[in-house]
Design a protein around this motif. Structure first.
Motif, PDB file in Angstrom:
ATOM      1  N   ASP A  69       0.979  -1.106   0.143  1.00 13.78           N
ATOM      2  CA  ASP A  69       0.042  -0.113   0.123  1.00 13.78           C
ATOM      3  C   ASP A  69       0.913   1.261  -0.074  1.00 13.78           C
ATOM      4  O   ASP A  69       2.059   1.158   0.121  1.00 13.78           O
ATOM      5  CB  ASP A  69      -1.016  -0.078   1.214  1.00 13.78           C
ATOM      6  N   GLU A  70       0.160   2.282  -0.259  1.00 18.18           N
ATOM      7  CA  GLU A  70       1.022   3.764  -0.324  1.00 18.18           C
ATOM      8  C   GLU A  70       1.753   4.133   0.849  1.00 18.18           C
ATOM      9  O   GLU A  70       2.747   4.549   1.064  1.00 18.18           O
ATOM     10  CB  GLU A  70       0.080   4.819  -0.854  1.00 18.18           C
ATOM     11  N   ALA A  71       0.838   3.719   2.109  1.00 20.33           N
ATOM     12  CA  ALA A  71       1.535   4.253   3.491  1.00 20.33           C
ATOM     13  C   ALA A  71       2.734   3.481   3.724  1.00 20.33           C
ATOM     14  O   ALA A  71       3.582   3.960   4.199  1.00 20.33           O
ATOM     15  CB  ALA A  71       0.365   4.006   4.600  1.00 20.33           C
ATOM     16  N   GLY A  72       2.699   2.136   3.509  1.00 19.51           N
ATOM     17  CA  GLY A  72       3.855   1.482   3.927  1.00 19.51           C
ATOM     18  C   GLY A  72       5.183   1.630   2.915  1.00 19.51           C
ATOM     19  O   GLY A  72       6.333   1.779   3.315  1.00 19.51           O
ATOM     20  N   THR A  73       4.901   1.934   1.631  1.00 18.94           N
ATOM     21  CA  THR A  73       5.903   2.440   0.720  1.00 18.94           C
ATOM     22  C   THR A  73       6.535   3.507   0.890  1.00 18.94           C
ATOM     23  O   THR A  73       7.671   3.695   0.862  1.00 18.94           O
ATOM     24  CB  THR A  73       5.338   2.477  -0.766  1.00 18.94           C
ATOM     25  N   GLN A  74       5.513   4.702   1.173  1.00 17.39           N
ATOM     26  CA  GLN A  74       6.143   6.006   1.603  1.00 17.39           C
ATOM     27  C   GLN A  74       6.829   6.172   2.952  1.00 17.39           C
ATOM     28  O   GLN A  74       7.746   6.823   3.094  1.00 17.39           O
ATOM     29  CB  GLN A  74       5.055   7.052   1.963  1.00 17.39           C
ATOM     30  N   ALA A  75       6.439   5.105   3.860  1.00 21.50           N
ATOM     31  CA  ALA A  75       7.178   5.265   5.199  1.00 21.50           C
ATOM     32  C   ALA A  75       8.563   4.630   4.916  1.00 21.50           C
ATOM     33  O   ALA A  75       9.513   4.953   5.644  1.00 21.50           O
ATOM     34  CB  ALA A  75       6.456   3.959   6.292  1.00 21.50           C
ATOM     35  N   LEU A  76       8.678   3.353   4.117  1.00 19.88           N
ATOM     36  CA  LEU A  76       9.996   2.940   3.908  1.00 19.88           C
ATOM     37  C   LEU A  76      10.928   3.961   3.186  1.00 19.88           C
ATOM     38  O   LEU A  76      12.082   4.208   3.411  1.00 19.88           O
ATOM     39  CB  LEU A  76      10.009   1.670   2.712  1.00 19.88           C
ATOM     40  N   ILE A  77      10.382   4.835   2.346  1.00 13.28           N
ATOM     41  CA  ILE A  77      11.046   5.752   1.435  1.00 13.28           C
ATOM     42  C   ILE A  77      11.577   6.966   2.331  1.00 13.28           C
ATOM     43  O   ILE A  77      12.666   7.287   2.421  1.00 13.28           O
ATOM     44  CB  ILE A  77      10.079   6.427   0.442  1.00 13.28           C
ATOM     45  N   LEU A 115      18.571   6.057   1.041  1.00  7.65           N
ATOM     46  CA  LEU A 115      18.752   5.457  -0.215  1.00  7.65           C
ATOM     47  C   LEU A 115      17.505   4.221  -0.232  1.00  7.65           C
ATOM     48  O   LEU A 115      17.970   3.441   0.655  1.00  7.65           O
ATOM     49  CB  LEU A 115      19.914   4.960  -0.629  1.00  7.65           C
ATOM     50  N   VAL A 116      16.420   4.348  -1.249  1.00  8.11           N
ATOM     51  CA  VAL A 116      15.445   3.006  -1.176  1.00  8.11           C
ATOM     52  C   VAL A 116      15.480   2.611  -2.414  1.00  8.11           C
ATOM     53  O   VAL A 116      15.396   3.648  -3.450  1.00  8.11           O
ATOM     54  CB  VAL A 116      14.253   3.372  -0.539  1.00  8.11           C
ATOM     55  N   VAL A 117      15.569   1.434  -2.908  1.00 10.68           N
ATOM     56  CA  VAL A 117      15.356   0.790  -4.269  1.00 10.68           C
ATOM     57  C   VAL A 117      14.084   0.030  -3.974  1.00 10.68           C
ATOM     58  O   VAL A 117      13.865  -0.758  -3.300  1.00 10.68           O
ATOM     59  CB  VAL A 117      16.494  -0.195  -4.668  1.00 10.68           C
ATOM     60  N   ILE A 118      13.126   0.221  -5.124  1.00  9.05           N
ATOM     61  CA  ILE A 118      11.924  -0.368  -5.195  1.00  9.05           C
ATOM     62  C   ILE A 118      11.706  -0.898  -6.731  1.00  9.05           C
ATOM     63  O   ILE A 118      11.943  -0.118  -7.514  1.00  9.05           O
ATOM     64  CB  ILE A 118      10.773   0.646  -4.638  1.00  9.05           C
ATOM     65  N   GLY A 119      11.462  -2.159  -6.763  1.00  5.95           N
ATOM     66  CA  GLY A 119      11.119  -2.723  -7.988  1.00  5.95           C
ATOM     67  C   GLY A 119       9.491  -2.881  -8.141  1.00  5.95           C
ATOM     68  O   GLY A 119       8.978  -3.599  -7.321  1.00  5.95           O
ATOM     69  N   PHE A 120       9.256  -2.311  -9.178  1.00  6.97           N
ATOM     70  CA  PHE A 120       7.680  -2.249  -9.765  1.00  6.97           C
ATOM     71  C   PHE A 120       7.647  -3.261 -10.696  1.00  6.97           C
ATOM     72  O   PHE A 120       8.131  -3.251 -11.650  1.00  6.97           O
ATOM     73  CB  PHE A 120       7.458  -1.120 -10.170  1.00  6.97           C
ATOM     74  N   PHE A 121       6.854  -4.587 -10.412  1.00  8.90           N
ATOM     75  CA  PHE A 121       7.017  -5.686 -11.324  1.00  8.90           C
ATOM     76  C   PHE A 121       5.315  -6.170 -11.531  1.00  8.90           C
ATOM     77  O   PHE A 121       4.867  -6.199 -10.421  1.00  8.90           O
ATOM     78  CB  PHE A 121       7.698  -6.709 -10.738  1.00  8.90           C
ATOM     79  N   ARG A 122       4.903  -6.490 -12.673  1.00  8.54           N
ATOM     80  CA  ARG A 122       3.660  -6.795 -13.075  1.00  8.54           C
ATOM     81  C   ARG A 122       3.622  -8.343 -12.563  1.00  8.54           C
ATOM     82  O   ARG A 122       2.430  -8.603 -11.870  1.00  8.54           O
ATOM     83  CB  ARG A 122       3.307  -6.778 -14.610  1.00  8.54           C
ATOM     84  N   GLY A 157      12.702  -2.619  -1.469  1.00  6.86           N
ATOM     85  CA  GLY A 157      11.329  -3.044  -1.670  1.00  6.86           C
ATOM     86  C   GLY A 157      10.885  -3.398  -2.950  1.00  6.86           C
ATOM     87  O   GLY A 157      11.663  -3.051  -4.091  1.00  6.86           O
ATOM     88  N   PHE A 158       9.761  -4.197  -3.332  1.00  5.34           N
ATOM     89  CA  PHE A 158       9.329  -4.651  -4.282  1.00  5.34           C
ATOM     90  C   PHE A 158       7.680  -4.722  -4.380  1.00  5.34           C
ATOM     91  O   PHE A 158       7.089  -4.910  -3.196  1.00  5.34           O
ATOM     92  CB  PHE A 158       9.836  -5.825  -4.916  1.00  5.34           C
ATOM     93  N   THR A 159       6.955  -4.290  -5.630  1.00  4.40           N
ATOM     94  CA  THR A 159       5.340  -4.623  -5.438  1.00  4.40           C
ATOM     95  C   THR A 159       5.171  -4.614  -6.726  1.00  4.40           C
ATOM     96  O   THR A 159       5.605  -4.742  -7.958  1.00  4.40           O
ATOM     97  CB  THR A 159       5.028  -3.177  -5.036  1.00  4.40           C
ATOM     98  N   ASP A 160       3.690  -5.297  -6.677  1.00  6.61           N
ATOM     99  CA  ASP A 160       2.847  -5.448  -8.043  1.00  6.61           C
ATOM    100  C   ASP A 160       1.808  -4.716  -7.914  1.00  6.61           C
ATOM    101  O   ASP A 160       0.826  -5.024  -8.487  1.00  6.61           O
ATOM    102  CB  ASP A 160       2.674  -6.817  -8.158  1.00  6.61           C
ATOM    103  N   GLN A 161       1.471  -3.744  -6.924  1.00  4.76           N
ATOM    104  CA  GLN A 161       0.090  -3.196  -6.893  1.00  4.76           C
ATOM    105  C   GLN A 161      -0.135  -2.212  -7.716  1.00  4.76           C
ATOM    106  O   GLN A 161       0.784  -1.194  -7.886  1.00  4.76           O
ATOM    107  CB  GLN A 161       0.239  -2.880  -5.278  1.00  4.76           C
TER     108      GLN A 161
END
Length: 527
Positions: free
Chosen positions: A164-172, A177-184, A207-211
């Motif tokens: 979710d957006e809240a968890g992602t923003q909290a990590l950033i 330095l934060v690396v997030i992989g956006f994968f379908r 972090g990574f996500t498919d959302q």
């Protein structure tokens, strides 16, 4: 059965049941020998298992994850690692995902060192799930927190799955330095590649996500790896092409873009500077105590963006503990502010012409002139000493080197040394004795050159001491000497015209070159 034999048989049975060191086996069976417990019969020091050829199997059976240090009692680097290794064992005791540390006295266990290909100390091997045949080489830091982090990335998830957006923003927000992989597709090979890279990139948080809502929030339209950072442009995107995610390409991208556009050189940043694998470095030398010097950094920074990934921009404070950098460039602190450009692979150096001020325009022009080969490099050289040929060992510098060594009437044997090199100091008496011995041979010259203060166009010197022989004649031939460094062998080499008899040709191990500016590899000692 003879009743007199019964007491002896009972005693033997009791001894057999007691196990090593007089400890019974009953408690081991009762405990189930959980992975966090030390198998009976294995000594332990400061939370570290002390293993040998007999107990390694027990340790592998008992622990899902085992990091083993092969050390030598006489190894200085092993002694330096020891307190950090013990601290790491203490930290691991509080970890959710358990791993055990162990050590093996390598010289005392030659069969183990041979089995696992140990050729230098310390060497660390990581064993997983009792697999003895394919341990992984430990490639992480040599301090406690780094050891624990390396193990954590292998035993737990190396990246957080974001929903979710809240968890992602909290990590950033929580990290620089934060690396997030956006994968379908989280089951695809690209995700596996991403997670494998995350295991070793300990300076970054992953972090990574498919959302779909996260794709939309961050403006992502296709599979992309994004580096979020709290400096410079704030974000850098690495789209995944149709061939899939290449781990090497992604690693280089992250190394390049996780660096500041301008990095100040110090003991903390120097390993990162050279790990970035950018061969061209542009250095701005300033005195940070002077306001007029500090103001130059802004123009320096403004010139940097077009050269990102091709040239690394570095600021060196001449008022700090950076004398070794000044010496490397043959500079004095009084010359600041000024620029220098160096290719760290070839060690070729460049200086701007004239005394132009440091501005965005002059910095850009200087960079382009070097990259387009429009400016000639410079090489360090001391002045020729007036008495350079008065001692038995002749003194060479950059300015008289070729004139002396390529004299067609002379056989010249040269020692290339560094003033601080212990190996050079150890062989100095033999070199002096050699020069004395051949002082009455007019066609033989024994010489030396300080390779830290003099650079040569003909070749670069990468190790100390380096010995080269330049035989007489018009061919400008060069023979590198790699045998024993003693008077007897030197003499045989000279008397035989630059060759050794077959029985004297065994190579002597050469001393490693601890480069002053870009040495980053963890030190080890060879067997």
């Amino acid at each position: 059965m003879d009743s007199q034999l019964l007491p002896a048989l009972l005693l033997l049975l009791l001894l057999a049941a007691s196990g090593p060191r007089g400890q019974g086996t009953g408690s081991r069976e009762a405990s189930g020998n959980s992975p966090e417990q030390v198998p009976e019969g294995i000594p332990e020091e400061d939370g570290i298992l002390v293993l040998n050829g007999s107990t390694l199997c027990l340790a592998l059976q008992a622990h899902r994850a085992l990091l083993v240090e092969f050390y030598a009692p006489w190894c200085g680097h092993c002694k330096a690692l020891a307190p950090e290794y013990s601290k790491a064992a203490t930290l691991l005791a509080a970890e959710t995902v358990k791993a055990m540390l162990a050590k093996v006295d390598g010289p005392a266990e030659p069969e183990l060192t041979q089995e696992f290909g140990v050729t230098e100390y310390p060497t660390l091997k990581f064993f997983r799930d009792g697999n003895r045949t394919h341990p992984e080489d430990y490639t992480g830091p040599r301090e406690a927190e780094g050891i624990v982090k390396w193990l954590r990335r292998r035993l737990g998830p190396s990246a957080s799955q974001l929903e979710d957006e809240a968890g992602t923003q909290a990590l950033i927000d929580a990290h620089d330095l934060v690396v997030i992989g956006f994968f379908r597709d989280l089951q695809g090979e690209d995700v596996a590649t991403f997670l494998a890279l995350a295991q070793d990139a300990l300076d970054l948080t992953f972090g990574f996500t498919d959302q779909p809502q996260l794709f939309q929030k961050f403006g992502i339209t296709k599979d992309t790896v994004v580096l979020f950072k709290k400096f410079d442009e704030g974000r850098a995107d690495f789209p995944v092409d149709e061939l899939g995610l290449d781990q090497g390409d992604l690693s280089r991208f992250l190394l390049t873009h996780s660096m500041h556009l301008v990095t100040e050189f110090n003991s903390h940043t120097s390993p990162k500077i050279f790990a970035a694998r950018i061969l061209n470095h542009l250095l701005l030398f300033i005195n940070q105590t002077l306001t007029s010097h500090r103001e130059l950094v802004e123009g320096f920074r403004e010139a940097a963006p077009p050269f990102r990934g091709q040239v690394l921009f570095v600021v060196v404070d001449v008022d700090a503990d950076n004398d070794h950098v000044l010496q490397y460039f043959g500079m004095k602190a009084q010359e600041a502010p000024t620029l220098r450009f160096v290719n760290i692979e070839t060690t070729t150096k460049y200086a701007p012409a004239g005394g132009a001020p440091v501005t965005k325009a002059t910095v850009s022009t200087f960079c382009h002139s070097v990259l387009n080969a429009e400016i000639k490099p410079y090489r360090l050289s001391q002045e020729v000493p007036p008495d350079w040929d008065q001692r038995p060992v002749k003194t060479l510098v950059g300015k008289n080197f070729e004139q002396v060594v390529f004299d067609e009437t002379k056989n010249v044997f040269v020692k290339f040394y560094a003033p601080w090199c212990t190996h050079c100091k150890e062989m100095a008496p033999a070199w002096e004795a050699l020069a004395e011995k051949y002082s009455d041979h007019p066609d033989i010259i024994i010489a030396e050159l300080d390779a830290t203060a003099n650079e040569l166009e003909a070749f670069a010197v990468h190790g100390f001491p380096t010995l080269k022989y330049f035989p007489a004649g018009p061919d400008k031939k060069v023979i590198e000497y790699k045998s024993a460094r003693d008077l007897e062998t030197f003499s045989k080499f000279l008397d035989n015209g630059g060759e050794l008899p077959m029985e004297d040709t065994a190579e002597e191990p050469q001393a490693p070159f601890p480069e002053t500016v870009n040495s980053t590899e963890a030190p080890k000692e060879e067997l």
